[in-house]
Design a protein around this motif. Structure first.
Motif, PDB file in Angstrom:
ATOM      1  N   LEU A   1       0.826  -1.198   0.000  1.00  0.00           N
ATOM      2  CA  LEU A   1       0.000   0.000   0.000  1.00  0.00           C
ATOM      3  C   LEU A   1       0.864   1.253   0.000  1.00  0.00           C
ATOM      4  N   SER A   2       1.983   1.209   0.729  1.00  0.00           N
ATOM      5  CA  SER A   2       2.897   2.346   0.723  1.00  0.00           C
ATOM      6  C   SER A   2       3.485   2.555  -0.665  1.00  0.00           C
ATOM      7  N   ALA A   3       3.850   1.463  -1.336  1.00  0.00           N
ATOM      8  CA  ALA A   3       4.448   1.565  -2.666  1.00  0.00           C
ATOM      9  C   ALA A   3       3.466   2.092  -3.699  1.00  0.00           C
ATOM     10  N   ALA A   4       2.174   1.906  -3.449  1.00  0.00           N
ATOM     11  CA  ALA A   4       1.164   2.359  -4.407  1.00  0.00           C
ATOM     12  C   ALA A   4       1.194   3.862  -4.601  1.00  0.00           C
ATOM     13  N   ARG A   5       1.724   4.615  -3.642  1.00  0.00           N
ATOM     14  CA  ARG A   5       1.791   6.072  -3.757  1.00  0.00           C
ATOM     15  C   ARG A   5       2.710   6.502  -4.891  1.00  0.00           C
ATOM     16  N   SER A   6       3.761   5.737  -5.136  1.00  0.00           N
ATOM     17  CA  SER A   6       4.786   6.175  -6.072  1.00  0.00           C
ATOM     18  C   SER A   6       4.637   5.588  -7.462  1.00  0.00           C
ATOM     19  N   ILE A   7       3.584   4.789  -7.700  1.00  0.00           N
ATOM     20  CA  ILE A   7       3.407   4.169  -9.010  1.00  0.00           C
ATOM     21  C   ILE A   7       2.957   5.216 -10.019  1.00  0.00           C
ATOM     22  N   ALA A   8       3.639   5.329 -11.109  1.00  0.00           N
ATOM     23  CA  ALA A   8       3.298   6.307 -12.135  1.00  0.00           C
ATOM     24  C   ALA A   8       2.299   5.707 -13.112  1.00  0.00           C
ATOM     25  N   ASN A   9       1.625   6.600 -13.845  1.00  0.00           N
ATOM     26  CA  ASN A   9       0.707   6.141 -14.880  1.00  0.00           C
ATOM     27  C   ASN A   9       1.499   5.713 -16.105  1.00  0.00           C
ATOM     28  N   VAL A  10       1.947   4.482 -16.115  1.00  0.00           N
ATOM     29  CA  VAL A  10       2.767   3.972 -17.196  1.00  0.00           C
ATOM     30  C   VAL A  10       1.891   3.694 -18.419  1.00  0.00           C
ATOM     31  N   GLN A  11       2.258   4.290 -19.556  1.00  0.00           N
ATOM     32  CA  GLN A  11       1.470   4.106 -20.777  1.00  0.00           C
ATOM     33  C   GLN A  11       1.969   2.877 -21.521  1.00  0.00           C
ATOM     34  N   GLU A  12       1.677   1.724 -20.973  1.00  0.00           N
ATOM     35  CA  GLU A  12       2.164   0.472 -21.540  1.00  0.00           C
ATOM     36  C   GLU A  12       1.020  -0.523 -21.664  1.00  0.00           C
ATOM     37  N   MET A  13       0.897  -1.104 -22.842  1.00  0.00           N
ATOM     38  CA  MET A  13      -0.138  -2.117 -23.053  1.00  0.00           C
ATOM     39  C   MET A  13       0.346  -3.460 -22.521  1.00  0.00           C
ATOM     40  N   ASN A  14      -0.511  -4.118 -21.737  1.00  0.00           N
ATOM     41  CA  ASN A  14      -0.152  -5.397 -21.132  1.00  0.00           C
ATOM     42  C   ASN A  14      -1.137  -6.476 -21.555  1.00  0.00           C
ATOM     43  N   GLN A  15      -0.642  -7.509 -22.216  1.00  0.00           N
ATOM     44  CA  GLN A  15      -1.454  -8.673 -22.542  1.00  0.00           C
ATOM     45  C   GLN A  15      -1.632  -9.505 -21.270  1.00  0.00           C
ATOM     46  N   LEU A  16      -2.860  -9.881 -20.962  1.00  0.00           N
ATOM     47  CA  LEU A  16      -3.120 -10.507 -19.666  1.00  0.00           C
ATOM     48  C   LEU A  16      -3.584 -11.946 -19.736  1.00  0.00           C
ATOM     49  N   ASP A  17      -3.809 -12.483 -20.938  1.00  0.00           N
ATOM     50  CA  ASP A  17      -4.371 -13.832 -21.002  1.00  0.00           C
ATOM     51  C   ASP A  17      -3.478 -14.861 -20.311  1.00  0.00           C
ATOM     52  N   ASP A  18      -2.195 -14.899 -20.664  1.00  0.00           N
ATOM     53  CA  ASP A  18      -1.296 -15.868 -20.022  1.00  0.00           C
ATOM     54  C   ASP A  18      -1.012 -15.492 -18.570  1.00  0.00           C
ATOM     55  N   ARG A  19      -0.883 -14.202 -18.313  1.00  0.00           N
ATOM     56  CA  ARG A  19      -0.538 -13.747 -16.963  1.00  0.00           C
ATOM     57  C   ARG A  19      -1.634 -14.109 -15.961  1.00  0.00           C
TER      58      ARG A  19
END
Length: 368
Positions: A204-222
């Motif tokens: 939860l602490s780390a969530a403060r520093s997460i940037a809005n990364v403009q990256e497409m992520n395929q999620l089917d296998d993940r």
């Protein structure tokens, strides 16, 4: 125009307030002043056409049905800070409006026209959203202070238990193996509690520093892999996890992992006690992004407690038998909000839960 005073229309022509009039039950646009035409991004050629024909997008958003209800009931409708997608040629953009659909009725109470007035409040809405974001950041910091208190106070209990167990085992070298095994289990559970509290707090602490990364992520296998990870954590789960269409989403993959691992873990955890656990994960494409659905047939959440489950340490009253800190959904909500996304939960106690995760398209990042 029938039943409408021409002098009034002349006044409305010079009125800065965006105004339109519909004078038939099928919502014929009989009048719109310059301010309304500008707001709609349309010209006078739309006059005497029907609202649904001119504005199919507004119809899909439900405005036509509201107008029809006003016509048939004669009851005026008012709304504030309402989003609407404005189409300007090939471009689309969302604006926010305060508006009123005022029913004009005759002496017998029968509607003969609807007076539509509107004000564009987009700038105010943006300012309010920015202020709300700052307030949420302050709330977020307060949550972190609460978690700091958890680390300094709540960890003392499981650590004390572990210390007591170790001390007992040292002093009772010849005690029966059965009693030793009991203490080993107690110590293992205490240390596991410590690990959970630390891990969730750090996340939860780390969530403060997460940037809005403009990256497409395929999620089917993940997502398939993440489901297997959760099953390892809950070996007592004997159910089935079915996967449907799993569309790609934008964002930081680390944050997306935390969102899904917490949500899937909850679905599995709270389904272990039913006879035939069934979990379903699928996604749908909508105009503004992608929506993921995670459905289970577990113990559910009492309806009057749904609002509190996103608070730090918020848990349903029927979840006390299940291990957990109540931080997971708070973390998921915080992470999604940083991506302009949302989480919604519907549930019925004893029947199961449906979680809706909305991930906006790339344009949401670009516009913010």
């Amino acid at each position: 125009m029938e039943n409408i005073n021409l002098n009034l229309l002349d006044v409305l022509d010079h009125c800065p307030l965006a105004t339109a009039i519909y004078n038939t039950a099928d919502l014929r646009i009989t009048y719109a002043n310059a301010a309304m035409l500008k707001m709609w991004c349309r010209g006078p050629e739309i006059l005497n056409q029907h609202f649904s024909d001119v504005f199919p997008g507004f119809t899909e958003e439900g405005f036509a049905s509201i107008l029809q209800k006003v016509w048939h009931t004669g009851i005026t409708y008012r709304a504030t800070d309402t989003p609407a997608v404005i189409v300007d040629g090939a471009s689309k953009y969302t604006r926010y409006f305060d508006f009123e659909y005022k029913a004009l009725v005759d002496s017998e109470g029968v509607t003969y026209a609807i007076l539509h007035t509107a004000t564009d409040v987009t700038k105010h809405q943006i300012a309010t959203s920015q202020l709300r974001l700052r307030e949420e950041q302050l709330s977020f910091n307060n949550d972190l202070e609460t978690l700091t208190y958890t680390l300094s106070h709540d960890l003392k209990n499981p650590l004390s238990i572990a210390k007591m167990g170790i001390g007992y085992l040292k002093s009772q070298k010849d005690v029966l193996a059965f009693h030793n095994l009991q203490w080993y289990d107690t110590i293992a559970q205490a240390l596991n509690n410590v690990e959970n509290i630390v891990n969730q707090t750090v996340q939860l602490s780390a969530a403060r520093s997460i940037a809005n990364v403009q990256e497409m992520n395929q999620l089917d296998d993940r997502i398939a892999t993440w489901c297997q990870e959760v099953k390892l954590l809950y070996p007592q789960f004997r159910g089935n996890i079915s996967l449907g269409q799993l569309l790609p989403v934008y964002g930081d993959i680390g944050a997306i992992y935390q969102i899904f691992i917490n949500t899937i873990s909850n679905a599995v955890k709270y389904s272990t006690c039913v006879q035939q656990p069934e979990i379903e994960i699928y996604s749908e494409q909508i105009d503004r992004g992608v929506v993921y659905f995670i459905r289970d047939n577990g113990i559910g959440i009492p309806e009057d407690e749904l609002d509190q489950i996103f608070c730090v340490h918020g848990r349903g009253s029927n979840a006390t038998k299940q291990q957990g800190t109540g931080i997971g959904l708070c973390l998921v909500k915080r992470l999604l909000e940083r991506y302009r996304g949302t989480i919604n939960i519907s549930s019925k106690e004893g029947k199961g839960t449906l979680v809706r995760l909305f991930f906006p398209k790339l344009s949401a990042f670009e516009n913010n």
